[in-house]
Design a protein around this motif. Structure first.
Motif, PDB file in Angstrom:
ATOM      1  N   THR A 199       0.912  -1.161   0.128  1.00  0.00           N
ATOM      2  CA  THR A 199      -0.029   0.037   0.030  1.00  0.00           C
ATOM      3  C   THR A 199       0.976   1.147  -0.054  1.00  0.00           C
ATOM      4  N   ILE A 200       1.511   1.597  -1.026  1.00  0.00           N
ATOM      5  CA  ILE A 200       2.497   2.472  -1.230  1.00  0.00           C
ATOM      6  C   ILE A 200       1.991   3.830  -0.731  1.00  0.00           C
ATOM      7  N   PRO A 201       1.098   4.322  -1.484  1.00  0.00           N
ATOM      8  CA  PRO A 201       0.556   5.653  -1.088  1.00  0.00           C
ATOM      9  C   PRO A 201       0.422   6.017   0.496  1.00  0.00           C
ATOM     10  N   ASN A 202      -0.318   4.911   0.971  1.00  0.00           N
ATOM     11  CA  ASN A 202      -0.347   5.064   2.548  1.00  0.00           C
ATOM     12  C   ASN A 202       1.069   5.022   3.258  1.00  0.00           C
ATOM     13  N   ASP A 203       1.873   4.060   2.774  1.00  0.00           N
ATOM     14  CA  ASP A 203       3.223   3.758   3.556  1.00  0.00           C
ATOM     15  C   ASP A 203       3.863   5.267   3.249  1.00  0.00           C
ATOM     16  N   ILE A 204       3.832   5.850   2.291  1.00  0.00           N
ATOM     17  CA  ILE A 204       4.865   7.218   1.888  1.00  0.00           C
ATOM     18  C   ILE A 204       4.061   8.052   2.799  1.00  0.00           C
ATOM     19  N   ARG A 205       2.929   8.342   3.043  1.00  0.00           N
ATOM     20  CA  ARG A 205       2.344   9.012   4.125  1.00  0.00           C
ATOM     21  C   ARG A 205       2.817   9.106   5.475  1.00  0.00           C
ATOM     22  N   LYS A 209       3.463  13.371   5.395  1.00  0.00           N
ATOM     23  CA  LYS A 209       2.052  13.539   5.661  1.00  0.00           C
ATOM     24  C   LYS A 209       0.984  14.106   4.799  1.00  0.00           C
ATOM     25  N   ASP A 210       1.587  15.364   4.058  1.00  0.00           N
ATOM     26  CA  ASP A 210       0.605  15.977   3.355  1.00  0.00           C
ATOM     27  C   ASP A 210       0.983  15.633   1.548  1.00  0.00           C
ATOM     28  N   ILE A 223       0.745   8.148  -8.961  1.00  0.00           N
ATOM     29  CA  ILE A 223       2.034   9.034  -8.298  1.00  0.00           C
ATOM     30  C   ILE A 223       1.529   9.766  -7.102  1.00  0.00           C
ATOM     31  N   VAL A 224       2.540   9.633  -6.080  1.00  0.00           N
ATOM     32  CA  VAL A 224       2.512  10.022  -4.853  1.00  0.00           C
ATOM     33  C   VAL A 224       3.525  11.155  -4.714  1.00  0.00           C
ATOM     34  N   TYR A 225       3.287  12.164  -4.193  1.00  0.00           N
ATOM     35  CA  TYR A 225       4.605  13.361  -4.298  1.00  0.00           C
ATOM     36  C   TYR A 225       4.244  14.158  -3.177  1.00  0.00           C
ATOM     37  N   GLY A 226       5.311  14.832  -2.857  1.00  0.00           N
ATOM     38  CA  GLY A 226       5.177  15.898  -1.882  1.00  0.00           C
ATOM     39  C   GLY A 226       6.667  16.348  -1.125  1.00  0.00           C
ATOM     40  N   PRO A 227       6.564  17.376  -0.574  1.00  0.00           N
ATOM     41  CA  PRO A 227       7.745  17.931   0.429  1.00  0.00           C
ATOM     42  C   PRO A 227       8.185  17.287   1.720  1.00  0.00           C
ATOM     43  N   LYS A 228       9.319  17.374   1.891  1.00  0.00           N
ATOM     44  CA  LYS A 228       9.697  16.644   3.285  1.00  0.00           C
ATOM     45  C   LYS A 228       9.127  17.768   4.143  1.00  0.00           C
ATOM     46  N   PRO A 229       8.722  17.390   5.296  1.00  0.00           N
ATOM     47  CA  PRO A 229       8.289  18.459   6.079  1.00  0.00           C
ATOM     48  C   PRO A 229       9.360  18.758   7.055  1.00  0.00           C
ATOM     49  N   ASN A 230       9.264  19.923   7.804  1.00  0.00           N
ATOM     50  CA  ASN A 230      10.366  20.225   8.769  1.00  0.00           C
ATOM     51  C   ASN A 230      10.251  19.507   9.937  1.00  0.00           C
ATOM     52  N   PRO A 231      11.234  19.472  10.730  1.00  0.00           N
ATOM     53  CA  PRO A 231      11.204  18.428  11.882  1.00  0.00           C
ATOM     54  C   PRO A 231      10.029  19.143  12.876  1.00  0.00           C
TER      55      PRO A 231
END
Length: 231
Positions: A199-205, A209-210, A223-231
């Motif tokens: 379940t890659i879309p869930n796994d990457i979240r 998270k966003d 395609i699942v994509y997004g920025p790495k969040p700040n700590p």
């Protein structure tokens, strides 16, 4: 330096052995026959390969001079799109477990005169880079990687803060075309080490998270994509 390969996982599905050893065997063969691999990708993308690969790269919002890591780079079919995005002053880190796939990718780069690509061989679940990158991409790779959750964690860890990740992969059809799922699963698990149960879309979240998600080709490609969040 090649990254040490650790013990493989037990197969989660009766169709297939998803061990690293079996993955290596399959992609060793594909790497030795890159034209057949290219044809197989064209079938997987239902004739829209260039368009979909471009979309995966566009999701990274790369700029000239950036450094991008490609996890499971295969024979280098994304290099053309990545090169245009980062320009001659940018860099590509091409990472793959299969020596034969990397050799085919190196040959592609040499033939095109791309001198800004660094090739690394290893297990994506053990990925370590000496410096962070601006973006990470993987196309049809995560579903074939044993210990894929660790591979995703390592990929996100390699990113700079607010750097983008783009994961494109495949899943079984739904609706009318689902009648062919047993055949599709039979072929792709054996010939591509494709674990369709992930379940890659869930796994990457878990790490992004966003993350945004788009479904393409009637839902068979996502395609699942997004920025790495700040700590």
């Amino acid at each position: 330096m090649p990254i040490k390969v650790h013990a493989s996982l037990a197969p989660p599905d009766p169709y297939m052995d998803f061990s690293l050893a079996h993955v290596e065997k399959i992609y060793c063969s594909w790497g030795r026959h890159p034209l057949f691999y290219k044809a197989a990708c064209a079938i997987t993308f239902l004739g829209r390969e260039r368009r979909l690969r471009q979309m995966a790269v566009d999701a990274l919002a790369l700029r000239h001079g950036d450094t991008v890591l490609e996890v499971a780079c295969g024979t280098g079919l994304n290099f053309e799109f990545l090169e245009r995005a980062v320009g001659p002053k940018g860099n590509i880190v091409a990472f793959d477990y299969s020596k034969e796939m990397l050799e085919a990718a190196q040959k592609r780069a040499q033939n095109r005169g791309w001198n800004n690509i660094r090739f690394l061989q290893g297990d994506a679940a053990e990925l370590e880079l000496d410096t962070p990158v601006n973006a990470v991409i993987s196309v049809l790779g995560i579903s074939a990687i044993p210990r894929h959750m660790m591979a995703l964690e390592k990929a996100v860890a390699a990113l700079r803060q607010n750097g983008n990740i783009s994961i494109m992969d495949a899943r079984l059809p739904t609706g009318f075309w689902s009648m062919f799922n047993p055949l599709i699963a039979f072929v792709y698990t054996r010939w591509a080490s494709w674990d369709y149960t992930k379940t890659i879309p869930n796994d990457i979240r878990r790490y992004i998270k966003d993350a945004n998600m788009e479904t393409l080709n009637g839902g068979t490609i996502f395609i699942v994509y997004g920025p790495k969040p700040n700590p």
